[in-house]
Design an enzyme around this catalytic site. Structure first.
Site, PDB file in Angstrom:
ATOM      1  N   GLU A 310      21.307  34.171  56.723  1.00  0.00           N
ATOM      2  CA  GLU A 310      19.946  33.674  56.548  1.00  0.00           C
ATOM      3  C   GLU A 310      18.978  34.151  57.628  1.00  0.00           C
ATOM      4  OE1 GLU A 310      21.960  30.852  59.239  1.00  0.00           O
ATOM      5  OE2 GLU A 310      22.466  31.898  57.403  1.00  0.00           O
ATOM      6  N   ASP A 352       4.185  72.889  61.468  1.00  0.00           N
ATOM      7  CA  ASP A 352       3.457  74.101  61.821  1.00  0.00           C
ATOM      8  C   ASP A 352       3.969  74.548  63.182  1.00  0.00           C
ATOM      9  OD1 ASP A 352       1.681  76.165  61.891  1.00  0.00           O
ATOM     10  OD2 ASP A 352      -0.131  74.933  61.925  1.00  0.00           O
ATOM     11  N   ASP A 617      -1.439  67.882  61.644  1.00  0.00           N
ATOM     12  CA  ASP A 617      -2.592  67.213  62.251  1.00  0.00           C
ATOM     13  C   ASP A 617      -3.927  67.677  61.679  1.00  0.00           C
ATOM     14  OD1 ASP A 617      -2.697  69.764  63.262  1.00  0.00           O
ATOM     15  OD2 ASP A 617      -2.749  69.185  65.371  1.00  0.00           O
ATOM     16  N   ASP A 621      -3.302  68.906  55.836  1.00  0.00           N
ATOM     17  CA  ASP A 621      -1.941  68.367  55.944  1.00  0.00           C
ATOM     18  C   ASP A 621      -1.786  67.010  55.257  1.00  0.00           C
ATOM     19  OD1 ASP A 621      -0.697  70.423  57.471  1.00  0.00           O
ATOM     20  OD2 ASP A 621      -1.793  69.740  59.228  1.00  0.00           O
ATOM     21  N   ASN A 685      35.705  33.711  55.693  1.00  0.00           N
ATOM     22  CA  ASN A 685      35.783  32.281  56.006  1.00  0.00           C
ATOM     23  C   ASN A 685      35.392  31.399  54.825  1.00  0.00           C
ATOM     24  OD1 ASN A 685      36.662  32.757  58.584  1.00  0.00           O
ATOM     25  ND2 ASN A 685      34.642  32.562  59.534  1.00  0.00           N
ATOM     26  N   ASN A 710      27.672  28.056  61.226  1.00  0.00           N
ATOM     27  CA  ASN A 710      26.787  29.161  60.844  1.00  0.00           C
ATOM     28  C   ASN A 710      25.663  29.339  61.859  1.00  0.00           C
ATOM     29  OD1 ASN A 710      26.351  31.160  58.811  1.00  0.00           O
ATOM     30  ND2 ASN A 710      24.505  30.048  58.219  1.00  0.00           N
ATOM     31  N   ASP A 714      25.129  32.566  64.660  1.00  0.00           N
ATOM     32  CA  ASP A 714      23.934  33.410  64.546  1.00  0.00           C
ATOM     33  C   ASP A 714      23.232  33.632  65.885  1.00  0.00           C
ATOM     34  OD1 ASP A 714      23.738  34.310  61.943  1.00  0.00           O
ATOM     35  OD2 ASP A 714      22.852  32.448  61.216  1.00  0.00           O
TER      36      ASP A 714
END
Length: 876
Positions: A310, A352, A617, A621, A685, A710, A714
């Site tokens: 999550e 280029d 540039d 382009d 698990n 959980n 995390d």
């Protein structure tokens, strides 16, 4: 913005906007394009010399800045509130509400606290990431030239107000709606508004009050771009009063979904399918076993939440934002976070040569007549042409302007007119009046394009003679020899007039070829080593240049690229789409390329399966930058190129690109670590728990214990964004592979489940654990295995060889200590834990150690089989 034809819905919206432009803002004027210029100036209380700085600041404060929205960055409150819109969070809130409704207030409070803590954790990461990105975007804000206090100066485009006089030239994105006060060969691309692909000629005057956008030849509009020429424009409408604002939502550029985003979406579908299957099966199976409804529901929902990573959105946000900050410190500004993954995935770079392979500091090395001798006349004419032109600024003109003049005298000349450069003619002409009253047109450009408009040639003594085939052959021979020596060669021609009032492109005829200008732009120091570093990372480099084949081949040999596989623009024009698809992989140098051909080349490489980066540039382009998977430009690029790019380099250097690629690959690697770690450990698990719940006379873990597990697992995962990445993971482009993720999840899940069942057997048949002891022991073992697998899976090497970051190692160790000691603390009863006997704890630690060993072998087997998965080498 997408450049192409708009559909019928867009046309309908466009017509609607034209009838309501005055109603959108108090500052908008009715049909301003039909009003006389002097009257319009009076209405806006301004003049042709622009506003005073104080007046402009006052208008900006009163009417607001020139932007379509008050700000793209979300407030802290909105970001925090968005955390509670997650489906997983809503499931948990529902579970807490159910618990409270049936009288389980204690259970509801614990679930609520865990939900709040998870949301706060996610919020702090996402808000920090959004602030970091806002700060980076400020570093590349767009500038525009306006007249303030009678002087032309650069200001932030967002500070322009109605009444300003904006100075425009080729390459500019137009920042306002307004009318043209004066112009010179001013062509504007309005495709973003009208869908018309060809530039439109604009000039001062008046248009009919009912004229549509496409018919207002005297007006320009926000979001369109200047293709050629120059103009001064009176700003009439800004911000939300512009035509662009009225249809912005319909015209908003559709950014293609990146491979990474697509992978995340596919991963979400996979996890949803698994989650739904587990919830439904476990819930109904527990009901069939005559277990309480609420307890079965909470357990099933907790399993679903436990299976799902999550914090993935927060992890992705903080990882990408940290990558963007790191890249900014290395001179790379990210305009779109998704582009980081594409940069890391890039396996082919088109560029280029000027400024990337060469120094980019061009020197005028020779000014020669047609015989190849130094000529002060040629230098004088070149200097007048370069210094008096007011169009597109370019390094060649800067090199001419900076050349030492010696005995050349510039006095006595007055500018009369100019014919700006464009990419069709490839010429720039300036007309001057000398002190003798004679008008002189001086044209400078590509040698072949200059020869096209010449019928005479000036001898060494300045006497003109007919330009025949022998003279053309001699000029071409010198051009080839100098180009092969690495010089960029331009031609220069003149024509004299008397009493001519207005000059145009038609006057570029019957010129006399006067001589050559030789420019030298040597290879950049260290570029050969940089190209080798790119090749070492699996990135091929292709050169796309408008220069001739001789100078391009000379440079390629000098920097270590192949110079024998060349395609010219003429060859490309005669090649079909399928023919280019088949042959493009065999080409290294694309030379003498027209602007509209660059996009074709990039498209062909992409069709061949490459992830293509394009570095450019210039005005021409922009289409190629849009077409490429990753558009790269520089901070000094023209507006249209900067806006089309995904990545902005603060320094035009391939070394910066190499560092950006490494940063992109680190970001991708760390994001994939979290996905691999959470799915492999969680999957095993949760499957074990679901299976155990069907055979045990009690639930293996309570819902609140699953959620706590959980949440705690995390916390170390948030440090993955700053984790070290092994060098071998930076050597090849990496791509999302959902099939490999599935195999990875199942492979490690099976190993995890095997040891879970071993834990169940140990607790039940060896230690004869009670229900609470079983749940406590299983909680400890589950959390320890999740922490252990984090250290194993974060590297493809043996886990003891690759060192994690200090933050990751510290958090993992800290949560591990919490896992072992939590059952002995005063809060243990809140979660249904009891102290574990020492033999039980020792057994669990031993099982965890064996699990680590088995996981290490599994990792080697999976990475051995999937070493090709998620990677791709260049085909060219």
């Amino acid at each position: 913005m997408s450049i192409g034809k708009v559909d019928l819905a867009q046309h309908a919206l466009l017509r609607a906007s034209e009838t309501e432009s005055a109603r959108r803002s108090p500052g908008a004027l009715d049909a301003y394009w039909s009003v006389e210029t002097e009257q319009l100036l009076r209405q806006l209380n301004t003049s042709k010399t622009g506003l005073l700085s104080g007046e402009a600041a006052a208008r900006c404060a009163k009417f607001g800045r020139n932007t379509l929205s008050a700000g793209s960055r979300q407030s802290a409150v909105r970001i925090f509130a968005s955390q509670f819109r997650s489906p997983l969070v809503l499931i948990l809130i529902f579970a807490a509400a159910v618990s409270g409704f049936v009288g389980e207030g204690h259970e509801a409070a614990i679930i609520g606290i865990i939900v709040l803590a998870s949301c706060i954790l996610s919020f702090t990461q996402e808000y920090g990431a959004s602030r970091a990105m806002a700060a980076l975007q400020q570093r590349i804000s767009r500038k525009a030239n306006v007249l303030r206090d009678g002087v032309e100066r650069a200001v932030d485009a967002q500070d322009i107000v109605a009444g300003d006089v904006v100075c425009l030239s080729a390459g500019n994105l137009i920042p306002v709606d307004g009318v043209i006060l004066e112009s010179q060969d001013f062509n504007v691309s309005e495709a973003v508004l009208t869908g018309e692909t060809f530039p439109v000629l604009k000039s001062p005057g008046r248009s009919a009050p009912g004229a549509g956008i496409a018919q207002r030849a005297n007006a320009v509009f926000t979001g369109t771009s200047v293709r050629s020429g120059t103009a001064r424009v009176l700003a009439v409408a800004t911000a939300t009063s512009t035509e662009f604002a009225a249809i912005a939502s319909a015209l908003e550029r559709r950014i293609p979904e990146t491979g990474f985003a697509r992978g995340i979406r596919q991963f979400g579908y996979l996890m949803t399918e698994i989650m739904l299957a587990i919830v439904i099966v476990v819930f109904f199976a527990n009901l069939m076993l005559a277990r309480p409804l609420i307890e079965s529901l909470l357990f099933s929902l907790a399993l679903a939440v436990g299976l799902t990573p999550e914090l993935l959105p927060a992890i992705i946000s903080v990882t990408l934002a940290r990558g963007a900050r790191t890249m900014a410190a290395n001179g790379v500004i990210v305009r779109r976070l998704d582009a980081i993954e594409n940069l890391g995935s890039m396996d082919l770079l088109c560029t280029d040569k000027t400024g990337t392979l060469t120094e980019g500091v061009i020197h005028l090395d020779g000014w020669l007549d047609v015989e190849g001798n130094a000529s002060d006349k040629v230098l004088l004419w070149a200097h007048l042409n370069a210094t008096l032109q007011t169009g597109l600024k370019n390094p060649l003109d800067e090199a001419v302007a900076g050349a030492p003049l010696g005995d050349v005298v510039l006095t006595g000349f007055t500018k009369v007119d100019e014919i700006p450069y464009d990419f069709i003619r490839k010429r720039l002409s300036v007309v001057v009046l000398d002190d003798g009253g004679e008008q002189l047109l001086i044209s400078k450009g590509a040698v072949q394009n200059i020869l096209e408009v010449c019928d005479r040639v000036l001898g060494a003594d300045g006497t003109p003679s007919a330009l025949g085939a022998p003279q053309r052959l001699a000029i071409d021979d010198r051009f080839r020899r100098w180009s092969a020596q690495g010089y960029r060669v331009l031609g220069l021609a003149i024509r004299r007039f008397e009493g001519h009032s207005k000059f145009s492109r038609a006057d570029e005829a019957a010129l006399a070829f006067a001589g050559f200008l030789l420019f030298l732009d040597p290879p950049k120091m260290g570029v050969r080593e940089t190209l080798a570093e790119l090749a070492h990372r699996g990135i091929a480099v292709k050169v796309i240049s408008g220069d001739n084949r001789y100078i391009a081949a000379h440079l390629a040999e000098a920097v270590g690229l192949r110079a024998d596989r060349i395609m010219t623009g003429e060859d490309l024009s005669n090649t079909t789409k399928n023919g280019l698809f088949a042959s493009v992989g065999k080409i290294d140098l694309f030379v003498e390329i027209d602007p509209n051909q660059k996009e074709r080349i990039v498209e062909a490489f992409r069709r061949n399966g490459h992830v293509v980066g394009y570095l450019g540039d210039g005005i021409n382009d922009a289409p190629a930058l849009h077409e490429a998977d990753i558009g790269i430009s520089v901070d000094t690029a023209v507006d249209v190129a900067r806006e089309a790019a995904d990545i902005i380099l603060l320094k035009q250097d391939l070394g910066v690109v190499v560092r950006g690629v490494d940063d992109g690959r680190r970001t991708f690697a760390n994001t994939m670590k979290y996905i691999s770690i959470t799915t492999s450990a969680n999957f095993g698990n949760m499957i074990s728990m679901a299976a155990a719940s069907l055979f045990l006379p009690f639930l293996p873990l309570l819902a609140k214990q699953i959620l706590l597990n959980n949440f705690l697992s995390d916390i170390p995962a948030l440090a993955i964004a700053s984790d070290n990445v092994d060098a071998d993971q930076l050597r090849r482009p990496r791509h999302w592979d959902i099939h490999f993720v599935r195999r990875f999840m199942i492979g490690f899940g099976l190993v995890s489940s095997l040891f879970d069942f071993a834990t169940f057997a140990f607790l039940l048949f060896v230690m004869h654990a009670t229900v609470t002891t079983f749940q406590t022991g299983w909680f400890v073992e589950s959390l320890l295995t999740e922490l252990s697998i984090l250290l194993v899976i974060r590297t493809q090497k043996a886990f003891w060889v690759s060192r994690p970051s200090l933050l990751l190692a510290g958090l993992t160790l800290g949560i591990g200590l919490v896992a072992v000691t939590l059952a002995y603390t005063p809060v243990a009863p809140w979660f249904g834990f009891v102290p574990l006997p020492l033999p039980v704890l020792a057994g669990l630690v031993a099982i965890t150690a064996l699990y680590v060993v088995a996981s290490e072998f599994t990792k080697r087997w999976l990475f051995g089989r999937g070493s090709r998965a998620g990677t791709r080498r260049p085909k060219a």
